[in-house]
Design an enzyme around this catalytic site. Structure first.
Site, PDB file in Angstrom:
ATOM      1  N   ARG A 102      24.296 -98.941  26.983  1.00 36.01           N
ATOM      2  CA  ARG A 102      24.200 -97.707  27.760  1.00 36.01           C
ATOM      3  C   ARG A 102      25.444 -96.824  27.684  1.00 36.01           C
ATOM      4  O   ARG A 102      25.378 -95.693  27.243  1.00 36.01           O
ATOM      5  CB  ARG A 102      23.914 -98.032  29.240  1.00 36.01           C
ATOM      6  CG  ARG A 102      22.527 -98.587  29.477  1.00 36.01           C
ATOM      7  CD  ARG A 102      22.117 -98.396  30.922  1.00 36.01           C
ATOM      8  NE  ARG A 102      20.823 -98.999  31.207  1.00 36.01           N
ATOM      9  CZ  ARG A 102      20.210 -98.922  32.374  1.00 36.01           C
ATOM     10  NH1 ARG A 102      20.777 -98.275  33.372  1.00 36.01           N
ATOM     11  NH2 ARG A 102      19.036 -99.485  32.564  1.00 36.01           N
ATOM     12  N   HIS A 148      13.363 -95.845  24.077  1.00 32.54           N
ATOM     13  CA  HIS A 148      14.264 -95.889  25.240  1.00 32.54           C
ATOM     14  C   HIS A 148      13.444 -95.944  26.533  1.00 32.54           C
ATOM     15  O   HIS A 148      13.135 -94.902  27.129  1.00 32.54           O
ATOM     16  CB  HIS A 148      15.153 -94.643  25.228  1.00 32.54           C
ATOM     17  CG  HIS A 148      16.412 -94.773  26.036  1.00 32.54           C
ATOM     18  ND1 HIS A 148      17.400 -95.683  25.742  1.00 32.54           N
ATOM     19  CD2 HIS A 148      16.843 -94.097  27.133  1.00 32.54           C
ATOM     20  CE1 HIS A 148      18.390 -95.561  26.611  1.00 32.54           C
ATOM     21  NE2 HIS A 148      18.072 -94.604  27.474  1.00 32.54           N
ATOM     22  N   TYR A 192       9.199 -76.446  29.733  1.00 33.45           N
ATOM     23  CA  TYR A 192       9.464 -75.058  29.351  1.00 33.45           C
ATOM     24  C   TYR A 192      10.393 -74.932  28.147  1.00 33.45           C
ATOM     25  O   TYR A 192      10.322 -73.959  27.413  1.00 33.45           O
ATOM     26  CB  TYR A 192      10.092 -74.298  30.532  1.00 33.45           C
ATOM     27  CG  TYR A 192       9.213 -74.237  31.756  1.00 33.45           C
ATOM     28  CD1 TYR A 192       7.963 -73.636  31.718  1.00 33.45           C
ATOM     29  CD2 TYR A 192       9.642 -74.781  32.962  1.00 33.45           C
ATOM     30  CE1 TYR A 192       7.157 -73.584  32.842  1.00 33.45           C
ATOM     31  CE2 TYR A 192       8.858 -74.736  34.093  1.00 33.45           C
ATOM     32  CZ  TYR A 192       7.606 -74.136  34.024  1.00 33.45           C
ATOM     33  OH  TYR A 192       6.812 -74.083  35.144  1.00 33.45           O
TER      34      TYR A 192
END
Length: 910
Positions: A102, A148, A192
């Site tokens: 991570r 992931h 968007y």
């Protein structure tokens, strides 16, 4: 992760938390079964009850293996284990998961797993720079579903950061839509926005399909994912990173790509050495000798050994183990021949390495170049938001140790608006400073009275430019307010660097040199494996073309054999037996279309075959020498530099914030400095002033305000030390390069940006200390006819807020200062046309903080307007009146007098 050593920091953190969380007695009570704490007899009963399982002090790993595999257990058995040991193991697993999977980037490509997986998902979607963008929701879904398995918002924020130009020095993703701002505004929802790769991101993925990096199975076993990217440029240092793990955190500043590549090339060209001997080429040759048919290599290998041992080999694991011993220890195992390897060849390769490690399958690059040598190219971090950084000693310490701090400052200038008011303009921010929060802090400081003199504060920034406008009230010094902004706001802050990265899945603190060496290791491995992959493909294709050419040489007989065969399989066998072909060659002949029987087609096959032989020769030549591999690494780096190099954004100062800066980054070259009557200063390249003929109109030297004019002009060098004398008697010091360079027609910069002067003072003189080699004194004159001489040594240490050069009384002010030798003759000219010439020896040397002596006696309505040095008695003195009348007079007509007299007329004023 099981193979990854647990860092000492993590072990220490776990032990401290256990010690804080419980006492020894409480821990024992919780962790140890009652049967163990009582008598031996009870202990034997306990062993019987638990299936004769003996639990020793260090047996937790064995118990975990037993619980995992079920070995030694039968249905209904109960195993008691220590709570502390179990929690310790679980916490270590969690810590290593956070560190490796991570928070910490890999040294090879500079990416965290989340960033790498987003990039791989975009590659799967073919979102290349030349193509169209796709919805970010699609990208996030692809990354989350395939690679992931974490929250979609967390993955989207990773993508957003890869787009933002104020977060990454070289953004890896090109975004379309609202991806947030430096004000801290959130990005628009992923439904968007759209994205695709930026051009530089392609260099990270270059040659990934040629077996250059290792792969592993993804989280659900449905596909493979790379453990690192090929990375044709040092992305870890170019873009920097930050991440908080367990027991450690990393924070690496971004750098200028051109500087990094220059440093890498210097390491390649100067003082490179090798640790041990690389075995890759010998192993490749052994593999090729054992097979008549060239073998293609996997484009998604799980181990580097797959290039030298086929994964389908039933003895794959045994062969890998033998080669690992050979590579690490230089020792050839006893059964090496049984495994199919050439003992003599391996022993020859290992000669001289018995008991000493060969160290690697691939070359290990080391360099004799020092960190100071590297800093000839890498001046310091280069932040995407620009700004300034200070103290190269601290930067050097940070680069040598891998941790330290870098002092950052934003950039402010002073402008004068149309109403004549001064304003501070913030044009660059320190890295990671939120602009909106900064403005709120400034407003709060003004409200609380910690900063006085601010009339207006507004944000005039555009999409691509930072501009915070701070208008000042009349009579307030911009320099004082700027110092308070540095003191009380994030306009000055430290970047605390801690350069930790994963090296073979192990977190390590690395200095700058080691980072670059490890990157070159990675690039050499990538280039070697790319060449091996292409070589295998070229040899395989050449092998097939050899069969086709043989078939074309005996085409009639080939056709006869095929026609006489019952089916395709029989035809293949017959061709192999008749013409000594391999299986793939015979199949290629059977698959060959009839059009390739034409004479021109045969020539094409021959040309293609010759080209493959050239490629094979080229690849084998480069694979034989590490130095030639480095040449290919260098070539790739130069290509990246040519495409993506840009100017440094962050200015580096060698000294600390309050120390005078040295000219370490500025060339010493001629420059022309001008100061206007109202205090606008600039320096211009003298080449901009071209030679013209007499009588022309001339050219515009500066676009000044109405009623402003150039009052001082000086030709000097950029490294010259300049003294600026003000009308109030204060003196300031500048270096030539500290004056902003501008075009000839530019107005320049208000001098209050550079000097802490009061608004009602004007520049009286501008001197270069290098203008006279034998200059020993500074001699000056005031409007009331006072002259003063001070030793030059008293001006060596001038503070940023200036020094007093002369004490003035009443309404007197400084007119001019000159650099003198102690033997010069001086001449003063007054407003009413009076003049006096006297020797410098008559002016007694005095300290800075004194008034001086009378140079000429003046009437109340008269004042000195000019002060100069007589260089040659045959020179002329030019006088020009306010009405435009002028004349030249030989200096020999001005007789030498004693200072303090009333003098003689230099011109008759009507």
């Amino acid at each position: 992760k099981d193979k990854t050593p647990v860092p000492d920091d993590v072990k220490k953190l776990i032990d401290e938390q256990i010690a804080e969380g419980s006492t020894e007695s409480a821990a024992d009570t919780l962790a140890v079964p009652k049967a163990i704490t009582e008598t031996d007899e009870e202990s034997d009963d306990y062993k019987t009850a638990t299936g004769d399982l003996e639990i020793g002090e260090d047996s937790n790993g064995g118990i975990n293996d037993m619980l995992t595999t079920g070995a030694g257990l039968k249905s209904g058995d109960t195993v008691n284990i220590s709570i502390i040991d179990e929690l310790k193991k679980d916490f270590i697993d969690y810590a290593m998961s956070v560190i490796v999977d991570r928070a910490i980037p890999d040294i090879k490509d500079g990416l965290k797993p989340s960033q790498r997986r987003v990039a791989v998902a975009m590659r799967d979607l073919t979102l290349w720079p030349a193509g169209s963008t796709r919805k970010c929701a699609k990208i996030i879904g692809e990354a989350m579903g395939n690679y992931h398995p974490h929250g979609d918002q967390a993955i989207y924020q990773t993508l957003v950061n890869m787009v933002q130009p104020f977060t990454m020095r070289y953004p890896l993703v090109h975004g379309q839509g609202n991806f947030g701002s430096i004000d801290g505004d959130m990005a628009a929802s992923m439904r968007y926005t759209e994205a695709k790769f930026s051009k530089i991101a392609v260099e990270l993925l270059k040659d990934i399909d040629k077996g250059t990096v290792l792969y592993r199975v993804n989280y659900d076993g449905t596909r493979n994912e790379p453990t690192a990217l090929p990375a044709a440029y040092p992305n870890l240092l170019a873009n920097g990173t930050s991440g908080i793990a367990v027991g450690m955190a990393t924070k690496i500043p971004p750098h200028n790509l051109g500087e990094l590549i220059d440093a890498l090339i210097m390491m390649i060209e100067q003082g490179n050495t090798w640790e041990g001997k690389a075995a890759y080429n010998a192993l490749r040759n052994m593999r090729e000798q054992k097979s008549r048919v060239p073998q293609l290599l996997s484009s998604e290998p799980f181990e580097y050994w797959e290039n030298y041992i086929l994964p389908a080999d039933p003895l794959y694991k045994e062969k890998v183990a033998a080669l690992q011993i050979f590579v690490k220890e230089g020792r050839v195992v006893e059964n090496i021949e049984e495994l199919g390897f050439n003992r003599a060849l391996l022993e020859e390769l290992a000669k001289g390495f018995t008991g000493a490690p060969i160290l690697a399958l691939y070359p290990k690059f080391t360099s004799l170049v020092t960190t100071q040598d590297l800093m000839q190219h890498i001046k310091g971090p280069d932040f995407p938001t620009g700004g300034q950084i200070y103290n190269q000693k601290e930067i050097l310490s940070c680069y040598e140790t891998g941790n330290g701090r870098v002092k950052m400052r934003g950039v402010m200038t002073v402008e004068e608006n149309s109403a004549g008011r001064q304003a501070i303009i913030i044009t660059e921010l320190p890295f990671q400073v939120n602009k909106s929060i900064l403005m709120e802090q400034i407003a709060q400081l003004v409200h609380d009275g910690k900063i006085e003199g601010v009339k207006d504060l507004r944000d005039e920034s555009s999409k691509n430019e930072i501009r915070i406008y701070i208008e000042l009230k009349a009579g307030y010094s911009p320099q004082i307010i700027m110092q308070k902004l540095f003191k009380f706001t994030p306009m000055q802050m430290n970047f605390n660097s801690n350069m930790i990265a994963l090296v073979d899945d192990e977190p390590r603190t690395l200095n700058l040199k080691k980072m670059l060496e490890l990157y070159l290791d990675h690039r050499m491995t990538v280039i070697i494996r790319k060449l091996e992959f292409e070589l295998a493909r070229n040899k395989y294709d050449a092998h097939i073309l050899e069969g086709l050419l043989k078939a074309l040489d005996f085409i009639e007989e080939v056709i006869k054999v095929i026609r006489a065969s019952e089916n395709q399989d029989v035809a293949k066998v017959n061709l192999m037996e008749r013409f000594d072909l391999t299986d793939v060659q015979a199949q290629a002949i059977l698959d060959m279309p009839l059009r390739r029987l034409a004479a021109l087609e045969r020539q094409k096959i021959q040309d293609e075959y010759n080209g493959l032989l050239e490629n094979i020769k080229h690849h084998e030549m480069y694979l034989a020498k590490e130095s030639m591999i480095l040449e290919l690494v260098k070539t790739d780096l130069l290509e990246v530099k040519e495409k993506f190099v840009d100017k440094r954004r962050t200015k580096v100062y060698k000294g600390d914030v309050d120390e005078p800066q040295e000219e370490d980054m500025i060339a010493n070259e001629p420059t022309f400095v001008t100061i206007s009557k109202t205090g606008y200063i600039k320096r211009v390249d003298p080449e901009e002033y071209r030679l013209q003929h007499r009588g022309g109109k001339g050219s515009i030297g500066a676009k000044l305000k109405e009623n402003d004019y150039v009052n001082h002009a000086l030709l000097c060098n950029t490294h010259d030390r300049l003294l600026v004398f003000m009308s109030d008697g204060k003196v300031f010091k500048l270096r030539g390069y500290e004056i902003p360079e501008a075009k000839k027609i530019a107005k320049g910069l208000p001098i209050v940006n550079l000097l802490q002067i009061t608004p009602d003072t004007q520049v009286s003189s501008l001197l270069s200390l290098q203008s006279r080699e034998n200059g020993k004194f500074i001699t000056m004159a005031t409007a009331r006819g006072i002259v003063k001489k001070t030793d030059l040594s008293e001006y060596e240490n001038i503070r940023r807020n200036g020094l007093v050069s002369i004490v003035l009384k009443d309404a007197d002010h400084l007119i001019q200062a000159q650099l003198t030798t102690g033997e010069d003759e001086l001449i003063l000219i007054s407003q009413k046309g009076k003049s006096i010439r006297f020797t410098e020896k008559e002016v007694k040397e005095s300290g800075r903080n004194t008034m001086g002596v009378k140079g000429i006696g003046l009437k109340k309505d008269d004042a000195i307007i000019s002060f100069d040095i007589v260089v040659n008695n045959s020179d002329l003195l030019l006088t020009v009146s306010a009405q435009g009348f002028g004349k030249c007079t030989a200096l020999r007509e001005f007789k030498q007098q004693h200072r303090g007299g009333s003098g003689i007329f230099a011109a008759k004023i009507g």
